[in-house]
Scaffold this active site. Structure first.
Site, PDB file in Angstrom:
ATOM      1  CG  LEU A   1      14.702  54.774   0.456  1.00 14.87           C
ATOM      2  CD1 LEU A   1      15.010  53.329   0.100  1.00 14.87           C
ATOM      3  CD2 LEU A   1      13.234  55.085   0.187  1.00 14.87           C
ATOM      4  N   GLY A   2      16.157  56.754   4.463  1.00 17.60           N
ATOM      5  CA  GLY A   2      16.330  56.742   5.909  1.00 17.60           C
ATOM      6  C   GLY A   2      17.744  57.098   6.303  1.00 17.60           C
TER       7      GLY A   2
ATOM      8  CD  GLU B   1      19.187  53.934   7.272  1.00 16.69           C
ATOM      9  OE1 GLU B   1      20.139  54.251   8.018  1.00 16.69           O
ATOM     10  OE2 GLU B   1      19.212  54.108   6.040  1.00 16.69           O
TER      11      GLU B   1
END
Length: 314
Positions: A184-185, A225
């Site tokens: 996802l990141g 993040e």
């Protein structure tokens, strides 16, 4: 209390983000589990640059001393943000509204203005934090590309293949693109090269509208993040019963997925109740909604004079 000193050997260990299965009250589809590659990217950067571990150890030492001496930022730090959009299809060319929705989420989550902040259990009410950092969208840069799926090798950050970061010493760069491999990141921790500094988010997990899809449709991937970008580790310390170098988070034995029923107990020493709702766990978006005072102090230490992100101070 957790260990808060970071040995060089710990920095050199490779911890991958695995899709372990735990009980949840919602999603059971193993494909829909949070994946973050920040620790893997860090390990690759350390292998390529042996001096990075030394720089990060200096940052850690400065962080611990700043927290001990109370040398933290007074008032709000304002972070300018440039969002770099790389797209092959029209749906990947996310709208300005979708981008702004992500900035709005960051401002709510980092200022305890998220509506679910009230859900923090009473056990953790004494440590829940208003970080007090503001994010301002400065610019959006877009580029059409023939690349269908990006990886974690930072190719999206290079001018030859993607979009180079804008003024990374004073601007948080975010890349929205189609990430592959179930990721996802990922983010770059403080101490890395400015040429690759910033945060990468899959376009389907960026913001709260447009192309996003449940269970990652509340913008919390970016909150997680950006936490890494501000020097926060995963709450389980990327090891069984590991340390995240924060004293007021419980020791977790592993990442948690989905949305666990509260209380969920750790198997680590003392069997503490795990803080599954912390942004640095792997819970679904609707299951994470808090930072702690210790995490706040750790982030704030970056922005004081001498801190690794002090250039962001006005």
């Amino acid at each position: 209390m957790k260990k808060i000193f970071l040995p060089a050997a710990a920095l050199l260990m490779l911890f991958s983000c695995q899709n372990d299965t735990t009980e949840t009250d919602v999603q059971t589809n193993a494909v829909l589990q949070r994946g973050c590659a920040s620790q893997e990217v860090l390990a690759a950067q350390m292998k390529a640059d042996p001096t990075l571990a030394l720089r990060m150890n200096k940052i850690e030492d400065f962080t611990q001393k700043s927290m001990l001496n109370g040398r933290i930022v007074n008032g709000k730090v304002e972070i300018p943000v440039v969002v770099n959009v790389l797209y092959k299809t029209a749906s990947e060319n996310i709208s300005t509204a979708q981008i702004q929705s992500q900035i709005d989420v960051l401002n709510r989550d980092f200022n305890a203005a998220n509506s679910d902040f009230t859900k923090v259990p009473s056990l953790f009410s004494g440590v829940k934090a208003n970080v007090g950092i503001k994010f301002v969208l400065q610019n959006i840069v877009r580029r059409s590309t023939t690349i269908a799926s990006w990886s974690t090798n930072d190719a999206m950050k290079k001018s030859a293949t993607g979009i180079a970061p804008t003024s990374p010493a004073t601007v948080l760069n975010m890349w929205a693109c189609n990430l592959g491999g179930g990721i996802l990141g990922y983010a770059q921790f403080p101490g890395g090269s400015l040429s690759t500094d910033g945060v990468v988010i899959d376009n389907n997990a960026f913001g709260t509208t447009g192309s996003v899809s449940a269970p990652f449709n509340l913008g919390r991937t970016a909150t997680h993040e950006v936490g890494h970008w501000m020097n926060l580790r995963h709450i389980w310390g990327d090891a069984n019963c590991g340390s995240d170098y924060v004293s007021d988070t419980p020791t977790h034995n592993e990442p948690n997925y989905g949305v666990l029923n509260y209380p969920h107990y750790s198997t680590c020493s003392g069997t503490p109740v795990e803080m599954t709702m912390n942004y640095m766990d792997y819970s679904d978006d609707r299951g994470m909604y808090m930072f702690t005072n210790g995490q706040k102090s750790r982030m704030a230490a970056l922005f004081v004079s001498g801190g690794s992100r002090s250039s962001f101070r006005n």
